[in-house]
Design an enzyme around this catalytic site. Structure first.
Site, mmCIF file in Angstrom:
data_model
loop_
_atom_site.group_PDB
_atom_site.id
_atom_site.type_symbol
_atom_site.label_atom_id
_atom_site.label_comp_id
_atom_site.label_asym_id
_atom_site.label_seq_id
_atom_site.Cartn_x
_atom_site.Cartn_y
_atom_site.Cartn_z
ATOM 1 N N TRP A 96 44.602 68.525 6.909
ATOM 2 C CA TRP A 96 43.733 69.120 7.924
ATOM 3 C C TRP A 96 44.230 70.481 8.397
ATOM 4 O O TRP A 96 43.660 71.082 9.287
ATOM 5 C CB TRP A 96 43.583 68.180 9.118
ATOM 6 C CG TRP A 96 44.872 67.573 9.562
ATOM 7 C CD1 TRP A 96 45.736 68.097 10.462
ATOM 8 C CD2 TRP A 96 45.418 66.332 9.125
ATOM 9 N NE1 TRP A 96 46.802 67.261 10.614
ATOM 10 C CE2 TRP A 96 46.633 66.159 9.809
ATOM 11 C CE3 TRP A 96 45.010 65.349 8.218
ATOM 12 C CZ2 TRP A 96 47.451 65.034 9.622
ATOM 13 C CZ3 TRP A 96 45.818 64.245 8.039
ATOM 14 C CH2 TRP A 96 47.015 64.085 8.732
ATOM 15 N N TYR B 150 43.765 65.957 25.745
ATOM 16 C CA TYR B 150 44.564 66.334 24.575
ATOM 17 C C TYR B 150 43.704 66.974 23.488
ATOM 18 O O TYR B 150 43.986 68.070 23.002
ATOM 19 C CB TYR B 150 45.318 65.135 23.980
ATOM 20 C CG TYR B 150 45.731 65.438 22.571
ATOM 21 C CD1 TYR B 150 46.816 66.275 22.334
ATOM 22 C CD2 TYR B 150 44.979 65.009 21.477
ATOM 23 C CE1 TYR B 150 47.161 66.652 21.050
ATOM 24 C CE2 TYR B 150 45.312 65.375 20.190
ATOM 25 C CZ TYR B 150 46.401 66.191 19.981
ATOM 26 O OH TYR B 150 46.725 66.583 18.717
ATOM 27 N N ASP C 4 50.264 65.543 23.927
ATOM 28 C CA ASP C 4 50.255 64.195 23.364
ATOM 29 C C ASP C 4 51.639 63.568 23.569
ATOM 30 O O ASP C 4 52.475 64.102 24.293
ATOM 31 C CB ASP C 4 49.897 64.248 21.879
ATOM 32 C CG ASP C 4 51.051 64.800 21.071
ATOM 33 O OD1 ASP C 4 51.786 65.649 21.603
ATOM 34 O OD2 ASP C 4 51.245 64.366 19.932
ATOM 35 N N GLU D 299 41.878 65.192 14.494
ATOM 36 C CA GLU D 299 42.439 64.928 15.819
ATOM 37 C C GLU D 299 42.053 63.553 16.340
ATOM 38 O O GLU D 299 42.856 62.866 16.970
ATOM 39 C CB GLU D 299 41.996 66.009 16.808
ATOM 40 C CG GLU D 299 42.594 67.385 16.537
ATOM 41 C CD GLU D 299 44.113 67.388 16.591
ATOM 42 O OE1 GLU D 299 44.698 66.467 17.202
ATOM 43 O OE2 GLU D 299 44.714 68.298 15.999
ATOM 44 N N GLY E 288 41.915 51.134 13.148
ATOM 45 C CA GLY E 288 42.029 50.640 14.517
ATOM 46 C C GLY E 288 41.347 51.535 15.535
ATOM 47 O O GLY E 288 40.861 52.629 15.208
#
Length: 369
Positions: free
Chosen positions: A40, A136, A154, A53, A97
């Site tokens: 990325w 964030y 973060d 992100e 998840g």
DNA sequence: AATTCGGGGTG
DNA sequence: CACCCAGAATT
């Protein structure tokens, strides 16, 4: 008194402004030499950065890499993602998840297309208004995509900066995070803010981890915690509650056509929108009867229902202790009803499942061989 | 301010 | 086993 405070403040400011360029310079130099090459980071278009992100929230880089490539392959642009069925998005997210991230990402992309014509707005307030984008992610997008000197705080940044400036507040509290954010604003450079934010995260990942490796750190000379020898005591965090054990009962029922009775979980809550073999919380000591009545409510009669296997699965906030029952039914249908329908293992493989039910489906596939 | 959201790697 | 990861939304 006032004069003394003023002088003190001036000294503090002077120290900060001299450290400011040093920290940014050393960090960016280290980043240029040692920063990781990640998928990325190849180009900084809004959509690609956005997807990465969201995937990276509470998720390690190594786990994200394969998902990121598959996701962009399947949903190459914002319009494709916006127009896709939610179930396809969840399926692409299966195993990562925190599935609300996937649904919020799709919602956020739709919002960005409608409200901002697919262009990232310039203000933090507007960016944070997008679904799934918090403080964030807004900082990450603004700094990486627009080059704005916005903090992206973060877990890595909390750890690195709490040590760098020896901030001893509970970092999990709002004032602790505020203190870190303020320090980032003082240090973040205006020319490469996106690289700076990512450099802090790389440093936190490879050098300034839970066990700090200060001998390798490019910022050791600027680190107050290292100077005071308290780097291993930072950051201070509140202890998390242990996952609460919950007994569950699962009914796996197969018909004569090698189909299994499954249903879609509710639109909110744990594993929202994912499919499952009918599962109930086994409050009483008779899960078999409870399962039978559950199938009866769906209009399914089950000939036999016997205990098959047990399975434990740990989520972050609870543990499922699953008692899995197996049985045979006489029902059949081709209509995909979310409140209950029959699917083959092949059909089940094309639908989003949480980890425990994925495991059960794998067991069934092995048993069928 | 606390809880609720997955799943897996690490010392 | 404890800890925690490029956190956000909800309560």
């Amino acid at each position: 008194m006032r004069k003394a405070n003023q002088l003190k403040k001036q000294q503090r400011t002077a120290v900060k402004s001299s450290q400011r360029s040093i920290i940014a310079d050393k960090l960016l130099a280290w980043y240029d030499a040692c920063g990781r090459e990640l998928s990325w980071r190849q180009d900084t278009t809004l959509y690609k950065v956005w997807v990465s992100e969201i995937m990276l929230q509470q998720t390690r880089v190594e786990a994200v890499e394969p998902y990121y490539r598959r996701f962009l392959d399947r949903f190459p642009d914002m319009r494709t993602l916006a127009d896709a069925p939610e179930e396809d998005v969840l399926h692409a997210w299966q195993g990562l998840g925190y599935y609300s991230r996937a649904r919020n990402l799709q919602t956020g992309v739709r919002e960005a297309l409608e409200r901002y014509d697919g262009v990232l707005p310039q203000t933090r307030q507007e960016v944070e208004s997008l679904s799934g984008v918090g403080s964030y992610t807004a900082g990450a997008l603004l700094s990486i995509v627009h080059g704005q000197p916005e903090p992206a705080v973060d877990g890595n940044v909390l750890r690195v900066f709490s040590r760098l400036f020896c901030l001893k507040q509970l970092i999990t509290s709002s004032i602790g995070k505020q203190a870190v954010t303020a320090k980032v604003r003082e240090v973040i450079p205006s020319d490469r803010p996106g690289d700076f934010n990512q450099a802090v995260m790389d440093l936190g990942s490879s050098v300034c981890g839970r066990v700090p490796r200060c001998s390798l750190c490019p910022l050791a000379d600027e680190c107050i915690a290292y100077k005071e020898g308290c780097q291993s005591e930072l950051p201070r965090k509140a202890k998390k509650a242990e996952p609460r054990p919950v007994k569950m009962a699962v009914g796996i029922v197969k018909n004569q056509c090698q189909q299994f009775f499954v249903r879609k979980r509710p639109k909110s809550g744990l594993l929202a929108g994912m499919w499952e073999f009918p599962t109930i919380e086994a409050v009483d000591s008779d899960p078999e009867t409870a399962l039978r009545s559950l199938f009866a409510k769906s209009g399914q009669t089950v000939a036999s229902l016997t205990q098959w296997r047990n399975l434990q699965h740990v989520f972050s906030h609870r543990t499922w202790d699953l008692q899995i029952y197996q049985g045979s039914g006489t029902g059949y249908n081709n209509e995909r009803r979310e409140d209950g329908c029959w699917m083959t293992l092949d059909e089940l493989a094309a639908v989003p499942l949480g980890k425990p039910h994925q495991t059960m489906a794998n067991w069934l596939a092995e048993a069928a061989l």
